[in-house]
Structure formats: C-alpha cells, structure tokens
Design an enzyme around this catalytic site. Structure first.
Site, mmCIF file in Angstrom:
data_model
loop_
_atom_site.group_PDB
_atom_site.id
_atom_site.type_symbol
_atom_site.label_atom_id
_atom_site.label_comp_id
_atom_site.label_asym_id
_atom_site.label_seq_id
_atom_site.Cartn_x
_atom_site.Cartn_y
_atom_site.Cartn_z
ATOM 1 N N TYR A 59 16.404 -33.061 -16.603
ATOM 2 C CA TYR A 59 14.951 -33.192 -16.778
ATOM 3 C C TYR A 59 14.248 -33.460 -15.460
ATOM 4 O O TYR A 59 14.872 -33.872 -14.477
ATOM 5 C CB TYR A 59 14.626 -34.317 -17.783
ATOM 6 C CG TYR A 59 14.933 -35.710 -17.287
ATOM 7 C CD1 TYR A 59 14.013 -36.429 -16.529
ATOM 8 C CD2 TYR A 59 16.167 -36.312 -17.562
ATOM 9 C CE1 TYR A 59 14.303 -37.703 -16.061
ATOM 10 C CE2 TYR A 59 16.460 -37.575 -17.098
ATOM 11 C CZ TYR A 59 15.516 -38.273 -16.337
ATOM 12 O OH TYR A 59 15.807 -39.517 -15.865
ATOM 13 N N MET A 70 -5.517 -7.538 8.535
ATOM 14 C CA MET A 70 -4.920 -6.705 9.586
ATOM 15 C C MET A 70 -5.789 -5.472 9.794
ATOM 16 O O MET A 70 -6.764 -5.267 9.101
ATOM 17 C CB MET A 70 -3.503 -6.321 9.190
ATOM 18 C CG MET A 70 -2.557 -7.479 9.290
ATOM 19 S SD MET A 70 -0.908 -7.014 8.808
ATOM 20 C CE MET A 70 -1.100 -6.535 7.148
ATOM 21 N N SER A 108 18.780 -40.759 -11.502
ATOM 22 C CA SER A 108 17.455 -40.148 -11.386
ATOM 23 C C SER A 108 17.151 -40.065 -9.899
ATOM 24 O O SER A 108 17.170 -41.088 -9.197
ATOM 25 C CB SER A 108 16.414 -40.993 -12.112
ATOM 26 O OG SER A 108 15.152 -40.398 -11.948
ATOM 27 N N ARG A 133 -2.983 -1.386 -6.589
ATOM 28 C CA ARG A 133 -1.990 -2.475 -6.583
ATOM 29 C C ARG A 133 -2.264 -3.334 -7.808
ATOM 30 O O ARG A 133 -3.339 -3.266 -8.406
ATOM 31 C CB ARG A 133 -2.095 -3.309 -5.311
ATOM 32 C CG ARG A 133 -3.403 -4.005 -5.228
ATOM 33 C CD ARG A 133 -3.576 -4.783 -3.950
ATOM 34 N NE ARG A 133 -4.990 -5.150 -3.914
ATOM 35 C CZ ARG A 133 -5.695 -5.351 -2.833
ATOM 36 N NH1 ARG A 133 -5.153 -5.200 -1.663
ATOM 37 N NH2 ARG A 133 -6.949 -5.698 -2.901
ATOM 38 N N ARG A 189 -3.305 3.024 8.331
ATOM 39 C CA ARG A 189 -3.635 1.841 7.530
ATOM 40 C C ARG A 189 -2.503 0.821 7.520
ATOM 41 O O ARG A 189 -1.348 1.179 7.354
ATOM 42 C CB ARG A 189 -3.903 2.255 6.076
ATOM 43 C CG ARG A 189 -5.132 3.129 5.936
ATOM 44 C CD ARG A 189 -5.241 3.730 4.552
ATOM 45 N NE ARG A 189 -6.451 4.503 4.448
ATOM 46 C CZ ARG A 189 -7.622 4.018 4.037
ATOM 47 N NH1 ARG A 189 -7.709 2.765 3.651
ATOM 48 N NH2 ARG A 189 -8.686 4.772 3.997
ATOM 49 N N LYS A 223 0.833 -1.212 0.000
ATOM 50 C CA LYS A 223 0.000 0.000 0.000
ATOM 51 C C LYS A 223 0.863 1.256 0.000
ATOM 52 O O LYS A 223 0.671 2.151 -0.834
ATOM 53 C CB LYS A 223 -0.937 -0.021 1.221
ATOM 54 C CG LYS A 223 -1.975 1.071 1.166
ATOM 55 C CD LYS A 223 -2.951 0.961 2.323
ATOM 56 C CE LYS A 223 -3.911 -0.183 2.121
ATOM 57 N NZ LYS A 223 -4.534 -0.649 3.346
ATOM 58 N N HIS A 227 -15.443 -9.249 0.493
ATOM 59 C CA HIS A 227 -14.410 -10.039 1.163
ATOM 60 C C HIS A 227 -14.367 -11.461 0.616
ATOM 61 O O HIS A 227 -13.303 -11.986 0.272
ATOM 62 C CB HIS A 227 -14.702 -10.051 2.671
ATOM 63 C CG HIS A 227 -13.751 -10.890 3.448
ATOM 64 N ND1 HIS A 227 -14.002 -12.217 3.723
ATOM 65 C CD2 HIS A 227 -12.543 -10.612 3.969
ATOM 66 C CE1 HIS A 227 -12.982 -12.711 4.402
ATOM 67 N NE2 HIS A 227 -12.079 -11.754 4.578
ATOM 68 N N CYS A 263 12.570 -38.175 -10.517
ATOM 69 C CA CYS A 263 11.301 -38.827 -10.851
ATOM 70 C C CYS A 263 10.397 -38.977 -9.634
ATOM 71 O O CYS A 263 9.370 -39.631 -9.707
ATOM 72 C CB CYS A 263 11.548 -40.160 -11.534
ATOM 73 S SG CYS A 263 12.447 -41.332 -10.508
ATOM 74 N N GLY A 268 -8.043 -7.552 4.374
ATOM 75 C CA GLY A 268 -8.878 -7.561 5.574
ATOM 76 C C GLY A 268 -8.278 -8.313 6.749
ATOM 77 O O GLY A 268 -8.938 -8.507 7.764
HETATM 78 C C1 PEP Z 1 11.025 -42.164 -5.396
HETATM 79 O O1 PEP Z 1 11.369 -42.788 -4.389
HETATM 80 O O2 PEP Z 1 11.080 -40.935 -5.486
HETATM 81 C C2 PEP Z 1 10.484 -42.882 -6.546
HETATM 82 C C3 PEP Z 1 10.198 -42.259 -7.656
HETATM 83 O O3 PEP Z 1 10.221 -44.186 -6.383
HETATM 84 P P1 PEP Z 1 8.914 -44.761 -5.695
HETATM 85 O O4 PEP Z 1 8.002 -43.630 -5.434
HETATM 86 O O5 PEP Z 1 8.349 -45.747 -6.636
HETATM 87 O O6 PEP Z 1 9.481 -45.388 -4.473
#
Ligand code: PEP
Ligand code: MG
Length: 925
Positions: free
Chosen positions: A897, A110, A809, A346, A99, A30, A470, A877, A108
């Site tokens: 990735y 505070m 991974s 804002r 304010r 503000k 609100h 993963c 709203g």
């Molecule tokens: C993990 O452990 O992050 C994984 C991808 O394997 P899972 O979830 O199958 O144990």
C-alpha cells in the site's frame, strides 16, 4: 526507395511513405504522423523526415552524419520526381518547408523555415506559375525574414522595423499592414531584407536552394538546445537528450488569395471534450499565422460558407483520424486554391476535464477499453480538477460586496480560477512571483519568449488569439489557467496597463483602467475576467468525493460522472491499496470518503500539544520515577480517547499508529523567549522556580541537529515508560472498541529505527503491555507491531530488522534527507532552485522518489525483508505516497500500500491503477 549511398548501416532519412505513427522516437511526432496520414491515403504534401538520431549525432559532434547528405539527395530526387519539379528551379521551382518535430510536442519552442527554394531567379518562376507577382515576392520576403532570424541568428526586430517603415506613415498609400503591400513594395522590401542579411550576417542570402535547405536543417537541429526549448523541457519533464527530427515537406500555399487559407482544428473541444467542429480558420494566410494569434481568425464552422467542398472533406478526414487514432486529434491544414492539404496531426492536448470526459466517451463508443481509458488520464489532471473554482454568484451577483467587477469575457482557453496582481511582461512576472506574489501575466498575445513568465504566473490573459493561439496551447499543456482573445481589453505593455471599455451593461459605457499591481481574477472555464479577487468554492469533483454530489443523480454534472466511472475502473484494477496519513477522527472520516483503505500513518505528536503540553513538560522535568509516572498516567486517558475516536472512524480498516517521533525540545518553550523571560524575572528578583527548571531542561535538550538527535525510537528508549504508555493507550482503546462491538485493527509502528536491537527492546516491552491489557480486559487484540524504514542503516539491515517487525512502512521523507544528507526543512528554499535550473534535479527528490538512490534502498529492503519474513506487510507513508510517478515506482517494487494525505487519495488510487494498466508509463504527454 533509398537503400542509399551512405556507408553507414544507419538509416537517417525516411520518406513519408516509409514511416508510421509508432516511430515517434525516430521521426518525431510530426514526422511519424505525417507518415501515418500518408499511409491512410489522406492528402499530405509529399516529403521526408530526417531522424532524431541524425540530430543527436549533429548535436554531439557539430557535424551531420557522413551518410546524411547522400541520403537527403536521394530522397530529394525522389520528391522532385513525384512533384514533377526541381527544388528552386528558376522556371517552376519546387519549394519546401523544413519543420522541427520532436517526440513530444513542444509548441513553438523550436524553429521551422518555410519557402525554402526561393531565390532571385526562382521568385520570378513562382510568380509566373502562380500568376501572382505579389504572392511570390511576399513568399520570398518571408523566407529571407525567417531564414535570417532562425538560421543566421539575426535579431527579428531588424526585419520588423524595415517592414514597419514600409507599412507605416509615409509608406505606399493605404498600406497599413503586410497584407496591403503591393508587389512593388515587396520587391523593395526583399532588397532591404537582403541588405540586412549582408550587414548582420556578413554574407549574402544564399541563392543555392540546397544550401538553404542544409543550413535550415542544421538550424532546426540546433534549436533543440535553444534556451526556450530547454526551459520548456524542464517544465514538462521531457528528457534533454532526445533531439528533434526534421521534416522536409513540399510547400502548399494558403496565401494565394481568397480561395486559399490555413487553419487548425480539433476533432473534439479540447476544453470541454464535447464532440463537434472546433477550430480556427484564417483566409489567405500562410503557415504559423493562426497559431501565432497575430490576426484574428474565424471559427472553423464558417469555412462551410467559404468553401463547402474543402469543409466537407475536412470533416470526413477528421472522422477518419478520430477513428484511426481512437482519440482527440488536432490538425493543421491548408487550402490552396480550393484544394485541401493536411500539414499535421497529433493526438491533441486537452484540459483535465476534457481528458476524463473524452476517455469515457470513447469507451462508450466502443473505441477503447476501460484499461486504455485509464492510460488516457493522469493523477495530475485529477488533482487539477480538485482545485477550487470561482464562486459564480459572488462574482456576477454581489459584485459590489466583494469589490469585484467583471470587465471582459474572453475565450475559455484553459480552465481554473486564478487571481493575482496584473503584470504586463514576463520579467516582472518572474520577479514578483519570486518574492511570493501571485501574478496574472497579461499580454496582447504571447510568444515562445514569454514561456518563463507563463510558468511563473498563476494565470495568463491575452486580448487576442483563439483557442489555438500560443497562449492557449501552452497554458493547456501546463495545466495553467488561461483566458485568451478578450477583445474588450486594450493591452498597453509599454505603459503597463490595460483598458476595458463598454463594461457597464446598463449604460453600455464606462471604462476601467487596470494598472500593473492591481488585482485581477480570470476564470479559464468561462472566459470571464474581473478586477478584484473573486471568492472561490470547492470543485464539483471534491463535492463528489465528499459525498455531497452524486454521480447517479438525474442532473449529475457530466464531469463528475466521468470521474466516477474512471475511479470505478481504477479501483477494480489496482493492486496497491491506498491508505491515509491522518491523525484525527475528522481527517480519518474524510479520508474514508475519499476512498482510503485504512490509516498508514497516524502521527501522535499533535496529541502532546495544546493543553497537554503541561503534562509533557512535567514528564520532561520529572526528577523521580514517581513524578514521571504521574505525568504519563495523566496523559494516558487522553491518548486512549484519541485512539478510540480514530479506531471508530476507521472501523474495520487498519490504523497504523506511530509512537512519538519528534525531538523533545519541540514540546518546550522557545529557548530565546524563555531566556528573556527568566532574565527579566531575575532582574526583578521574582524568578519562577518552574521557569528556571524549564530553562535548564531546554539547555540540556538543546541539539545542533535535532533532526539527527533524540528522536523516534531513541526517545522511547531514553524516557522510560513513554512508549509503554502509548502502547497501553492503543491497546486499551482497541479493547474498548471491541467491547463496543467494533472491529478495531490497530498496528503499532516504531519510528527511526536504525538497528534491530532497538526494535527488539521496544517490541518486548510493548508485547508485555499488550498481554497485560488483553488479560485485564479478557480480549484478544491481534495488534501488529512493525517499524518505519527511514534511515539508510535500517534499509541496509532490513533482513535482520524484519525478524522483529511484522510490517515495514517506508518513511521516504526522512530516508530522502538522510540518503542525500540535506535537511528537508531548509534546502527547498536555498539551493534547490539552482539545482533544478542546472538540471541536477529534474524535480525535487522530496516530491518524486529518487529511484536511483532512495528507490534502490527501498527495493533492496523490500527484497531482504521478504526473504526473512515472506508475509511481511509493506507500505510507504512519506509524502511520495501521493505523488503519481512515485506511486508507479511503489507498485513496481511490490509494496502492498501507499499512504498519503486525505486530499491526495483519489490521485493515488488512480495512479495505482494506471501503474497496472501501463507498467512503464506514468507519462501521458
Ligand atoms: C517520513 O519520514 O517519511 C515520515 C513519514 O515521517 P515524518 O515525515 O513524520 O518524519
Ligand atoms: Mg520520518
């Protein structure tokens, strides 16, 4: 101004002419924006802002910083000079509002106190100056009421009761609301209010204007740690240690008669993104009346007929602000006797759909770049757009068929389709939702005390208030479905029901009463309200990703076009690739449609279930090598066929197949069931030999902590031939795809490795199997071999492990549970809620990567792995692969990735790009 008397070098107070919009950390949103508007030459009432730093000192020490008082005095003196009036001076008082305003908007949550400077003496001066007794006494009673509640901590109901008594039966003739009270009534009310203050706070209402101001400033500081503010911050992931700034603004009055008023405006529709005039206006009203949704407002466009000059000026200012901020702005303004004043602006909150549409509109207008457009949307918003919607046809057409009836049409305040049981108070909303019920919170209007009920509910329905009430503002901020201002509904919170009238369109008659627990459905995109559960259909955004709706079509949905364009920018700029966790051809194909660039995790366990379980049982029960080999031989062609299909679906893209991971007991019958079956059979003396062997095996394989037991690579080493069979299946499948002129790119991944020796053993065996298949088929397969890093030991010895792995991974699911030492399957339902409430976690570490702990191990492993093998391919993963904040982390630590479930791929693509566009900003509040 203001190189002031404070001893400290720290500057705690900034005049509006001194700040700018980039000083939000210090001046709050503000204060920073008031300064910015002042510098743009817009009509802002003069004032100054006390910094968040002063607030932090106060919250830590209980005292305002020593230099603050002098700095405030110097700024106040300057303000008085600008205004030509003195604060609270009896004959012609300067009045100010105090304010709150934090870095992130907390609507709203505070406190704010208006009309500071009024006293028994100055109220007369104000009356004389304004030529309006009633106005002056109304302002005074508002001050005592607000001050009493927020500064002195007196229960608001005390004042409301006194007000009700004076407006209720037996009151002045004709006085049914505060707006009807005469000056004499208000004088009486002020007396009553002062008595309440004396009784409840044990002190008189302060008559010294500076004391009023100083106490109000401290109260605003303190409100940073109020319960509802803390709750809101937890919900919105706003850090607790920022503190709030306090702006002291000279008062302008919207309650000086019909030529005055107050309003809220948006430069674009925050629900749809359409350009135009959006907002609400309330004649003869002050301050928070509009946002509170207490009185019904008129659409902003009607201001043109009431006050054309102010209206035209307002539109001009709105255009100036949009071009300056290059974004949707929301505005609070007041008109005092035909003079327009800007009280706040804002960059405004908006719905997910509006965010996408506005971002591309601004690119087309040449106001922002494509990179900036990416900063203006979030993966969370994209995820919201992928939720299913109500099936309009089923809802409106075949109502009877689904037992659904439309009962009202309110304002579409925050989109989404929500069904649940009707509840009429926050307490019930929380209680029922904790026991697993979906609820819709129904109120006449909401206020900040409803916050936890709103969080618990699937959606919010109110019978009063506009798009800026609100309920609407908070629901939009949370991305929660909301319909407000459904005026056909009479909400009776005491009797816990609502009545919908005149709902029968053919006769114009009919009444439906909805009781607590009845199912209702609300559509936040259309404003429609139904009793019953309306069926849902996929969102157009999902239809687009699925390829069933085209952004290039003549009648393409505007939202779909916007999403398409943003995704195209995203794919151009992102560095991280996005793969899918998928283990069937069907999932793989969907993932491809959603933009997956391969499979990062194919879990092979489902390939051992169903009718194949029998062979797994044989494998486990095998007494001889021959029996075991037979079982594996039977499994091989099935596995191979699975991989052929998967590699075909992902032809030309990498497919990482993880060898079997879960403990063997998961493939065997339940120990209790089997024990009962065997016991019963034994009592009948017809026990089955196979069942007896199975039971022995179940007992043999039983583990107290199976997740820390015979899993992953341990399984592969304990059961000879198991991993070799899987590797052969992959290699033969790849060879078959090559023979079919395909382009298979399989990668073989070994789970749960803790030391390089485990990996070496499996690698050597796998290499031999692959070589055999290559020789037998005359094909070069180019299969990569790598491992998961999902145990702390693996992360700590990543440098050695990389000697035997072509890729890593990160399995952040297992890594999180093993680093923290809690089981992901158990804890979310047990102590996590308490941990979240106590703020030990801002968010579950299974949802967003724990940067400091798990993240650090990932970072170190990346470094060590690449030091050993510079071309080591790196991915993740675990579930975190589709979480926006975590994707930013994985970008920062340099992974190649992320891999996530197919449905989260678009979110990961977008966030991977946002991580490039704004390396340190996963935050778009
Ligand atoms: C993990 O452990 O992050 C994984 C991808 O394997 P899972 O979830 O199958 O144990
Ligand atoms: Mg795992």
């Amino acid at each position: 101004m203001s190189e002031n008397a404070g001893n400290s070098a720290t500057k705690y107070v900034y005049d509006f002419t001194e700040g700018n919009k980039d000083l939000k950390d210090l001046l709050g949103g503000k204060g920073a924006n008031l300064a910015e508007m002042t510098n743009l030459g817009l009509p802002v009432p003069p004032g100054f802002t006390i910094t968040t730093e002063a607030c932090r000192v106060y919250l830590e020490s209980g005292e305002v910083p020593e230099a603050l008082n002098d700095e405030v005095s110097a700024h106040l003196a300057a303000l008085e000079q600008t205004m030509g009036k003195k604060l609270g001076e009896p004959s012609d008082p300067l009045l100010v509002s105090v304010r709150s305003g934090a870095k992130f908007s907390m609507p709203g949550m505070m406190d704010t106190v208006l009309n500071i400077g009024l006293s028994d003496a100055s109220v007369e001066g104000l009356a004389a100056q304004a030529g309006d007794d009633r106005f002056a006494w109304d302002s005074y009673r508002r001050l005592i009421q607000m001050f009493g509640r927020t500064v002195l901590g007196i229960e608001g109901a005390q004042f409301e009761r006194a007000l009700e008594e004076i407006t209720g039966p037996g009151a002045s003739p004709g006085a049914t609301s505060d707006a009807d009270l005469s000056a004499a009534d208000l004088k009486k009310l002020v007396k009553r209010f002062k008595k309440i203050v004396k009784n409840e706070a044990g002190r008189d209402f302060p008559q010294d204007p500076r004391e009023q101001m100083d106490l109000a400033v401290k109260a605003v500081f303190t409100s940073w740690n109020g319960e509802r503010a803390r709750l809101y911050r937890r919900q919105e992931r706003i850090p607790h240690d920022l503190g709030t700034a306090v702006s002291v603004v000279s008062m302008v009055f919207g309650n000086l008669g019909a030529d005055s008023g107050t309003g809220v405006a948006f430069t674009r529709d925050p629900a749809s993104g359409q350009q135009g005039v959006y907002g609400d206006y309330l004649q003869n009203a002050q301050g928070e009346d509009v946002v509170a949704g207490i009185r019904n407002t008129v659409p902003l466009a009607e201001l043109e007929a009431l006050d054309e000059k102010s209206y035209t000026e307002l539109l001009r200012i709105m255009e100036t602000l949009e071009n300056h901020y290059k974004d949707l702005c929301d505005i609070e303004f007041t008109i005092e006797r035909g003079k327009l004043w800007m009280l706040q602006t804002r960059v405004g909150k908006r719905t997910a759909g509006a965010a996408f549409r506005i971002a591309v509109q601004l690119v087309d207008q040449g106001l922002i770049t494509e990179a900036e457009a990416l900063r203006r949307v979030t993966g969370g918003q994209l995820a919201q757009l992928m939720f299913p919607r109500f099936d309009e046809k089923a809802a409106d057409g075949a109502a009877a068929e689904h037992g659904v009836q439309k009962i009202a049409h309110g304002i579409a305040a925050s989109p989404g389709a929500a069904s649940g049981k009707a509840v009429f108070d926050s307490y019930t909303a929380i209680k029922w939702s904790r026991s697993g019920e979906k609820v819709i919170l129904i109120r006449r209007e909401t206020n900040p005390d409803d916050l936890d009920g709103m969080i618990a509910a699937e959606g919010i329905l109110t019978s009063r208030g506009g798009k800026t009430s609100h309920a609407a503002v908070v629901a939009r901020g949370m991305g929660k479905t909301c319909v407000c201002g459904a005026e056909e509904l009479e909400v009776d919170t005491k009797r816990r029901c609502m009545t919908a009238r005149g709902i029968d369109s053919s006769t114009g008659r009919g009444t439906v009463v909805v009781e607590e627990g009845d199912t209702v459905s609300i559509d936040g995109s259309t404003g429609k309200v139904y009793v019953g559960e309306v069926p849902v259909v996929p969102s157009p955004v999902v239809e687009y990703f699925e390829g069933r709706m085209h952004a290039g079509a003549d009648d393409a949905d505007e939202l779909v076009v916007a999403v398409h364009r943003i995704m195209a920018y995203a794919d151009r700029v992102r560095r991280l690739r996005v793969r899918a966790n998928a283990d069937s051809a069907e999932d793989a194909l969907r993932a491809r449609r959603f933009g997956a660039q391969g499979i990062g995790l194919c879990r092979t366990e489902h390939m051992f279930l169903g009718e194949r379980r029998e062979y797994v049982e044989r494998l486990i029960l095998a007494d001889t090598d021959g029996e075991r080999e037979d079982a594996l031989k039977a499994l091989l062609p099935m596995q191979k066929q699975d991989f052929v299909e998967l590699l075909e679906a992902m032809d030309g893209l990498p497919v990482t197949v993880r060898l079997l991971d879960p403990p063997l007991h998961e493939f065997l019958p339940d120990i209790t069931e089997l024990s009962v079956r065997v016991a019963l059979a034994e009592s009948r003396k017809d026990a089955n030999e196979n069942d007896l062997r199975l039971l022995q095996a179940v007992h043999r394989l039983h583990e107290q902590n199976p997740m820390l037991g015979l899993r992953g690579v341990r399984l592969g080493l304990a059961i000879p031939g198991l991993f070799a069979m899987q590797v052969r299946a992959i290699a033969e499948a790849a060879a078959e795809r090559c023979a079919a002129k395909g382009d298979p790119r399989a990668e073989i991944m070994i789970p749960l490795v803790g030391t390089v020796q485990e990996l070496e053993l499996v690698r050597d065996e796998a290499t031999q199997v692959i070589a055999d298949v290559e020789e037998a088929t005359g094909t070069t397969l180019g299969l990569a071999l790598g491992t998961m890093i999902e145990l702390p030991r693996a992360a700590l010895t990543a440098g050695e492990i990389a000697e035997a792995a072509e890729f890593f991974s990160f399995g952040t699911n297992d890594l999180t549970q093993t680093v923290w030492g809690f089981s992901r399957d158990d804890v979310e339902a047990s102590f996590f809620t308490a941990y979240l409430e106590k703020g030990i976690f801002g968010v579950s570490p299974f949802e967003t990567i724990d940067r400091d702990g798990v993240g650090r191990l990932v970072e170190d492993a990346v470094r060590a792995g690449r030091a050993t093998r510079p071309d080591l391919k790196l991915g993740i993963c675990g579930e975190h692969g589709g979480d926006p904040e975590s994707v930013h982390f994985f970008h920062e630590v340099g992974l190649d990735y992320v891999s996530c479930s197919p449905f989260r791929i678009p979110v990961a693509r977008l966030e991977a790009a946002r991580a490039c566009a704004a390396p340190h900003s996963s935050d778009s509040r």
